[in-house]
Design a protein around this motif. Sequence first.
Motif, PDB file in Angstrom:
ATOM      1  N   SER A   1       0.815  -1.215   0.000  1.00  0.00           N
ATOM      2  CA  SER A   1       0.000   0.000   0.000  1.00  0.00           C
ATOM      3  C   SER A   1       0.850   1.267   0.000  1.00  0.00           C
ATOM      4  N   ARG A   2       2.109   1.168   0.410  1.00  0.00           N
ATOM      5  CA  ARG A   2       2.995   2.344   0.433  1.00  0.00           C
ATOM      6  C   ARG A   2       3.445   2.741  -0.963  1.00  0.00           C
ATOM      7  N   HIS A   3       3.395   1.796  -1.900  1.00  0.00           N
ATOM      8  CA  HIS A   3       3.953   2.042  -3.229  1.00  0.00           C
ATOM      9  C   HIS A   3       2.926   1.921  -4.358  1.00  0.00           C
ATOM     10  N   GLY A   4       1.792   1.282  -4.099  1.00  0.00           N
ATOM     11  CA  GLY A   4       0.803   1.090  -5.158  1.00  0.00           C
ATOM     12  C   GLY A   4       1.265   0.082  -6.196  1.00  0.00           C
ATOM     13  N   LEU A   5       0.581   0.072  -7.327  1.00  0.00           N
ATOM     14  CA  LEU A   5       0.890  -0.904  -8.375  1.00  0.00           C
ATOM     15  C   LEU A   5       2.241  -0.634  -9.025  1.00  0.00           C
TER      16      LEU A   5
ATOM     17  N   ASP B   1      -6.854   5.197  -6.501  1.00  0.00           N
ATOM     18  CA  ASP B   1      -6.035   4.941  -7.699  1.00  0.00           C
ATOM     19  C   ASP B   1      -6.189   3.498  -8.158  1.00  0.00           C
ATOM     20  N   LEU B   2      -6.226   2.601  -7.204  1.00  0.00           N
ATOM     21  CA  LEU B   2      -6.341   1.190  -7.537  1.00  0.00           C
ATOM     22  C   LEU B   2      -7.724   0.863  -8.095  1.00  0.00           C
ATOM     23  N   GLN B   3      -8.757   1.458  -7.520  1.00  0.00           N
ATOM     24  CA  GLN B   3     -10.111   1.248  -8.030  1.00  0.00           C
ATOM     25  C   GLN B   3     -10.208   1.663  -9.496  1.00  0.00           C
ATOM     26  N   MET B   4      -9.566   2.767  -9.841  1.00  0.00           N
ATOM     27  CA  MET B   4      -9.564   3.220 -11.234  1.00  0.00           C
ATOM     28  C   MET B   4      -8.824   2.219 -12.122  1.00  0.00           C
ATOM     29  N   ALA B   5      -7.674   1.744 -11.655  1.00  0.00           N
ATOM     30  CA  ALA B   5      -6.873   0.806 -12.439  1.00  0.00           C
ATOM     31  C   ALA B   5      -7.607  -0.513 -12.646  1.00  0.00           C
TER      32      ALA B   5
ATOM     33  N   ALA C   1     -10.655  -8.972 -12.288  1.00  0.00           N
ATOM     34  CA  ALA C   1     -10.404  -8.445 -10.952  1.00  0.00           C
ATOM     35  C   ALA C   1     -11.701  -8.050 -10.256  1.00  0.00           C
ATOM     36  N   PHE C   2     -11.742  -8.295  -8.942  1.00  0.00           N
ATOM     37  CA  PHE C   2     -12.823  -7.762  -8.115  1.00  0.00           C
ATOM     38  C   PHE C   2     -12.574  -6.262  -7.978  1.00  0.00           C
ATOM     39  N   PRO C   3     -13.618  -5.415  -8.092  1.00  0.00           N
ATOM     40  CA  PRO C   3     -13.395  -3.967  -8.197  1.00  0.00           C
ATOM     41  C   PRO C   3     -12.908  -3.270  -6.939  1.00  0.00           C
ATOM     42  N   GLU C   4     -13.046  -3.898  -5.768  1.00  0.00           N
ATOM     43  CA  GLU C   4     -12.676  -3.235  -4.519  1.00  0.00           C
ATOM     44  C   GLU C   4     -11.468  -3.917  -3.877  1.00  0.00           C
ATOM     45  N   PRO C   5     -10.383  -3.178  -3.622  1.00  0.00           N
ATOM     46  CA  PRO C   5      -9.250  -3.759  -2.892  1.00  0.00           C
ATOM     47  C   PRO C   5      -9.551  -3.842  -1.399  1.00  0.00           C
ATOM     48  N   VAL C   6      -8.774  -4.645  -0.697  1.00  0.00           N
ATOM     49  CA  VAL C   6      -8.902  -4.780   0.748  1.00  0.00           C
ATOM     50  C   VAL C   6      -7.616  -4.291   1.398  1.00  0.00           C
ATOM     51  N   LEU C   7      -7.730  -3.303   2.283  1.00  0.00           N
ATOM     52  CA  LEU C   7      -6.568  -2.843   3.046  1.00  0.00           C
ATOM     53  C   LEU C   7      -6.301  -3.819   4.185  1.00  0.00           C
TER      54      LEU C   7
END
Length: 199
Positions: free
Chosen positions: A119-123, A162-166, A173-179
Motif C-alpha cells: 500500500s505504500r507504493h501502489g501498483l 487509484d487502484l479502483q480506477m486501475a 479483478a474484483f473492483p474493490e481492494p482490501v486494506l
Amino acid sequence: MYPNLFKGECTFVAGVNTLDMLPDITLPEVAFAGRSNVGKSSLINALTNRKALARTSHTPGRTQQLNFFDIGNAFLLVDMPGYGYAKVSKKQRADWSTLMRSYLRGRVSLKCVFLLVDSRHGLKDSDVDMMKMMDETAVPYRILLTKSDQIKKSDREKVTEDLQMALKKHPAAFPEPVLCSAHKKEGIDEIQDIIRSVI
C-alpha cells in the motif's frame, strides 16, 4: 459456514516447481501472489493463526515454488513465488513465469487468487503484468493492499482510489481492494470471510 476454519490443522502438502509435481485435485484452492517482500508470508501466517506456516524472510525471492498447504481439510492455500526481484536470474524468472501461467490456466480447482500490493507504493509494472496474466487465464482475483498500518489515512484513501480506477481495466479483478496489515491484524477477518465464500 466453516466457523472454525482457521483455528484447525494446517498441513504442508507439497512444494512444486514443475507442473508434473502438482498434487491431485481434491479440494478447492486459494492462491496468494505478490512481489518479493510484499508481506505475503506474514499475511498467510496471520490468516492461519500460525507463526511459521509460510516462512518469512528479509531476503527477497525466498518463495521459489508453489507451496500447497491443507487448511482444515477444507481448502488448499497456495503460496506462489514472489516476483519482481531483480537479483534472480532471467532463466529463473522465466521458469517461474511459465509455472505460474500454466498453473493459473489449467487448475480447475483454483477459486481465487489474492494479489498482494504494498500500500505504500501502489501498483508496480510487475503487478500489472501479473494482473494481465490472470485476466488472460480468466482467474478471478482480488487485490490486498498490505502494510496498511504504515501509511497515513490520506494516503490510504488515495492508493485505494487509484487502484479502483486501475481495476476497471482488468476484467477478472474484483473492483474493490482490501486494506490489510498482518502486524495490526487489519483486514484479516474480511479476507477469511472472502475465502469462506469462495470455497
